[in-house]
Design a protein around this motif. Structure first.
Motif, PDB file in Angstrom:
ATOM      1  N   ALA A  27       0.854  -1.190   0.000  1.00  0.00           N
ATOM      2  CA  ALA A  27       0.000   0.000   0.000  1.00  0.00           C
ATOM      3  C   ALA A  27       0.896   1.249   0.000  1.00  0.00           C
ATOM      4  N   GLU A  28       0.345   2.397   0.389  1.00  0.00           N
ATOM      5  CA  GLU A  28       1.093   3.651   0.255  1.00  0.00           C
ATOM      6  C   GLU A  28       1.041   4.508   1.513  1.00  0.00           C
ATOM      7  N   PHE A  29       0.841   3.879   2.659  1.00  0.00           N
ATOM      8  CA  PHE A  29       0.788   4.604   3.930  1.00  0.00           C
ATOM      9  C   PHE A  29      -0.394   5.572   4.010  1.00  0.00           C
ATOM     10  N   THR A  30      -1.435   5.339   3.243  1.00  0.00           N
ATOM     11  CA  THR A  30      -2.628   6.175   3.309  1.00  0.00           C
ATOM     12  C   THR A  30      -3.842   5.318   3.618  1.00  0.00           C
ATOM     13  N   VAL A  31      -4.895   5.964   4.116  1.00  0.00           N
ATOM     14  CA  VAL A  31      -6.139   5.251   4.424  1.00  0.00           C
ATOM     15  C   VAL A  31      -6.716   4.621   3.160  1.00  0.00           C
ATOM     16  N   GLU A  32      -6.718   5.400   2.084  1.00  0.00           N
ATOM     17  CA  GLU A  32      -7.315   4.935   0.835  1.00  0.00           C
ATOM     18  C   GLU A  32      -6.577   3.716   0.280  1.00  0.00           C
ATOM     19  N   SER A  33      -5.258   3.797   0.267  1.00  0.00           N
ATOM     20  CA  SER A  33      -4.480   2.671  -0.263  1.00  0.00           C
ATOM     21  C   SER A  33      -4.626   1.445   0.633  1.00  0.00           C
ATOM     22  N   GLY A  34      -4.695   1.670   1.943  1.00  0.00           N
ATOM     23  CA  GLY A  34      -4.875   0.554   2.857  1.00  0.00           C
ATOM     24  C   GLY A  34      -6.167  -0.187   2.608  1.00  0.00           C
ATOM     25  N   GLN A  35      -7.231   0.562   2.353  1.00  0.00           N
ATOM     26  CA  GLN A  35      -8.531  -0.058   2.096  1.00  0.00           C
ATOM     27  C   GLN A  35      -8.513  -0.824   0.766  1.00  0.00           C
ATOM     28  N   GLU A  36      -7.953  -0.192  -0.265  1.00  0.00           N
ATOM     29  CA  GLU A  36      -7.910  -0.825  -1.589  1.00  0.00           C
ATOM     30  C   GLU A  36      -7.093  -2.111  -1.583  1.00  0.00           C
ATOM     31  N   LYS A  37      -5.905  -2.059  -1.012  1.00  0.00           N
ATOM     32  CA  LYS A  37      -5.017  -3.222  -1.052  1.00  0.00           C
ATOM     33  C   LYS A  37      -5.481  -4.320  -0.104  1.00  0.00           C
ATOM     34  N   MET A  38      -6.115  -3.936   1.013  1.00  0.00           N
ATOM     35  CA  MET A  38      -6.638  -4.955   1.915  1.00  0.00           C
ATOM     36  C   MET A  38      -7.815  -5.676   1.269  1.00  0.00           C
ATOM     37  N   SER A  39      -8.612  -4.933   0.549  1.00  0.00           N
ATOM     38  CA  SER A  39      -9.725  -5.555  -0.177  1.00  0.00           C
ATOM     39  C   SER A  39      -9.208  -6.599  -1.160  1.00  0.00           C
ATOM     40  N   ALA A  40      -8.099  -6.269  -1.831  1.00  0.00           N
ATOM     41  CA  ALA A  40      -7.505  -7.207  -2.783  1.00  0.00           C
ATOM     42  C   ALA A  40      -7.004  -8.463  -2.078  1.00  0.00           C
ATOM     43  N   LEU A  41      -6.391  -8.288  -0.915  1.00  0.00           N
ATOM     44  CA  LEU A  41      -5.922  -9.445  -0.156  1.00  0.00           C
ATOM     45  C   LEU A  41      -7.082 -10.345   0.267  1.00  0.00           C
ATOM     46  N   LEU A  42      -8.143  -9.721   0.737  1.00  0.00           N
ATOM     47  CA  LEU A  42      -9.305 -10.482   1.200  1.00  0.00           C
ATOM     48  C   LEU A  42      -9.968 -11.246   0.057  1.00  0.00           C
ATOM     49  N   GLN A  43      -9.981 -10.640  -1.116  1.00  0.00           N
ATOM     50  CA  GLN A  43     -10.574 -11.303  -2.274  1.00  0.00           C
ATOM     51  C   GLN A  43      -9.701 -12.459  -2.754  1.00  0.00           C
ATOM     52  N   ALA A  44      -8.383 -12.287  -2.629  1.00  0.00           N
ATOM     53  CA  ALA A  44      -7.456 -13.318  -3.113  1.00  0.00           C
ATOM     54  C   ALA A  44      -7.390 -14.521  -2.185  1.00  0.00           C
ATOM     55  N   GLU A  45      -7.603 -14.295  -0.887  1.00  0.00           N
ATOM     56  CA  GLU A  45      -7.465 -15.366   0.092  1.00  0.00           C
ATOM     57  C   GLU A  45      -8.784 -15.539   0.846  1.00  0.00           C
ATOM     58  N   SER A  46      -9.404 -16.691   0.663  1.00  0.00           N
ATOM     59  CA  SER A  46     -10.708 -16.938   1.291  1.00  0.00           C
ATOM     60  C   SER A  46     -10.601 -17.112   2.799  1.00  0.00           C
ATOM     61  N   SER A  47      -9.428 -17.501   3.267  1.00  0.00           N
ATOM     62  CA  SER A  47      -9.202 -17.584   4.712  1.00  0.00           C
ATOM     63  C   SER A  47      -7.705 -17.564   4.994  1.00  0.00           C
ATOM     64  N   PHE A  48      -7.328 -16.995   6.123  1.00  0.00           N
ATOM     65  CA  PHE A  48      -5.940 -17.014   6.586  1.00  0.00           C
ATOM     66  C   PHE A  48      -5.967 -16.796   8.096  1.00  0.00           C
ATOM     67  N   ASP A  49      -4.808 -16.903   8.725  1.00  0.00           N
ATOM     68  CA  ASP A  49      -4.767 -16.916  10.186  1.00  0.00           C
ATOM     69  C   ASP A  49      -4.210 -15.644  10.811  1.00  0.00           C
ATOM     70  N   ALA A  50      -3.429 -14.886  10.055  1.00  0.00           N
ATOM     71  CA  ALA A  50      -2.851 -13.659  10.615  1.00  0.00           C
ATOM     72  C   ALA A  50      -2.505 -12.680   9.502  1.00  0.00           C
ATOM     73  N   LEU A  51      -2.579 -11.416   9.853  1.00  0.00           N
ATOM     74  CA  LEU A  51      -2.224 -10.308   8.958  1.00  0.00           C
ATOM     75  C   LEU A  51      -1.244  -9.409   9.671  1.00  0.00           C
ATOM     76  N   TRP A  52      -0.143  -9.068   8.978  1.00  0.00           N
ATOM     77  CA  TRP A  52       0.718  -8.002   9.485  1.00  0.00           C
ATOM     78  C   TRP A  52       0.613  -6.801   8.572  1.00  0.00           C
ATOM     79  N   ASN A  53       0.185  -5.681   9.156  1.00  0.00           N
ATOM     80  CA  ASN A  53       0.045  -4.421   8.445  1.00  0.00           C
ATOM     81  C   ASN A  53       1.179  -3.501   8.883  1.00  0.00           C
ATOM     82  N   HIS A  54       1.985  -3.019   7.955  1.00  0.00           N
ATOM     83  CA  HIS A  54       3.175  -2.232   8.266  1.00  0.00           C
ATOM     84  C   HIS A  54       2.887  -0.899   8.936  1.00  0.00           C
ATOM     85  N   ASP A  55       1.702  -0.350   8.781  1.00  0.00           N
ATOM     86  CA  ASP A  55       1.482   1.043   9.179  1.00  0.00           C
ATOM     87  C   ASP A  55       0.066   1.245   9.700  1.00  0.00           C
TER      88      ASP A  55
END
Length: 351
Positions: free
Chosen positions: A222-250
């Protein structure tokens, strides 16, 4: 929250926040204020009442534009700390992310003949020249976080530990999932064109090597912004139907990530943030969301930079150390904040 990497051991106590004997000594000593201080004001230990006012020192403070929660906290910490000293005058620039403009601001401070400079450069490489100019003019430079290309451009560097952030995030997640078979984690990184992002990812990946049951299955930058965080997290959620942990840099981009998570109705994983915002610490304390921890990149480094600048201007060392001079570099520790210790760290959570 944004710069160069230095490795540090794993722990999560406030006493290790600054990660080195020099920094720990600094907080309790002759580099601290002549006045008492409310711990909730700066998130640091109260100033040493035995430290008497000394030689008057004018400190020039030049930082980037405060267009991010952590950067704004840097400015607030530096200014607040300077006010605690009756022997310190702080001259601040407006701050800019434009390299040429920031160079001009620093040259103005040099021409004003300030005693010491504290500089958080928008671009360490691009501003090395002006750091060298200040040092050659006899003005010591405290290089804050984003490091200049040459050690000749500063007298002392103080900053955070990007590799350590990733390492401690990975270790925390690893310990939470060590007994889970075929555990999956995802990573929401920052800007990939920044060296610090690579350092945070490397630390994370290195930590996960110690947990063979865990696999990182996806990563988005992402780009250290709220907007980029939402966009890229949405992509992660769509790509992975389930996972156990997320590390967000910022934690700032984490605001958007949290929105995407709630919109998707997902809660099967734990989330670890980065930097230490008050919003995230409040969520950790409430313990009613996926957010379970954050790894600090403490903006209190700006307050300590003022301590160091004052010491340089007055010709002091750091009490508690045998050396007569302050250290050449000080790396802050990337502590992990969880529900077990969040009350200790809430005073330094930034908005």
């Amino acid at each position: 929250m944004r710069e160069n990497s230095h490795t540090s051991p794993f722990a999560s106590r406030r006493g290790l926040l600054f990660g080195s004997a020099a920094a720990g000594a600094l907080l309790a000593t002759g580099c601290t204020s002549n006045e008492s201080n409310d711990d909730e004001d700066t998130g640091k230990q109260p100033a040493n009442a035995a430290d008497k006012p000394g030689k008057k020192v004018t400190i020039g403070f030049a930082g980037p534009q405060a267009d991010h929660g952590w950067l704004n906290a840097i400015n607030e910490q530096g200014k607040r700390r300077a006010k605690e000293y009756e022997d310190v005058t702080l001259v601040s620039t407006e701050g800019s992310n434009d390299t040429a403009q920031q160079i001009g601001q620093i040259e103005t401070l040099i021409n004003k003949k300030v005693d010491v400079l504290v500089i958080l450069p928008a671009d360490g490489k691009a501003l090395t020249r002006v750091g060298l100019k200040a040092m050659r003019a006899g003005i010591p430079v405290v290089n804050l976080d984003r490091i200049f290309n040459s050690p000749q451009a500063y007298r002392c560097w103080i900053g955070g530990d990007n590799y350590g952030m990733g390492l401690n995030a990975g270790r925390y997640i690893g310990e939470q999932l060590k007994n889970k078979k075929n555990a999956k984690v995802v990573e929401l990184a920052g800007l990939d064109n920044l060296e610090l992002t690579g350092e945070r990812t490397k630390g994370f990946d290195d930590a996960l090597k110690n947990y063979p049951n865990i696999k990182k299955v996806a990563r988005q930058a992402a780009e250290f912004t709220v907007e980029s965080g939402q966009e890229k997290m949405s992509a992660l959620l769509q790509a992975e139907s389930s996972f156990d942990a997320l590390w967000n840099h910022d934690d700032d981009q984490g605001v958007g990530a949290d929105r995407a998570i709630k919109q998707a109705g997902r809660d099967e994983f734990l989330m670890v943030g980065g930097a230490g915002s008050k919003r995230v610490m409040d969520a950790i304390k409430a313990d009613n969301s996926v957010i379970k921890a954050t790894v600090l990149y403490p903006p209190t480094m700006a307050a300590s930079a003022i301590d160091l600048a004052r010491a340089l201007g007055q010709g002091k060392g750091v009490s508690g150390l045998a050396e007569l001079e302050i250290p050449a570099s000080m790396t802050l520790y990337s502590a992990v904040v969880t529900k077990d210790n969040v009350d200790e760290y809430l005073p330094i959570g930034f908005n």
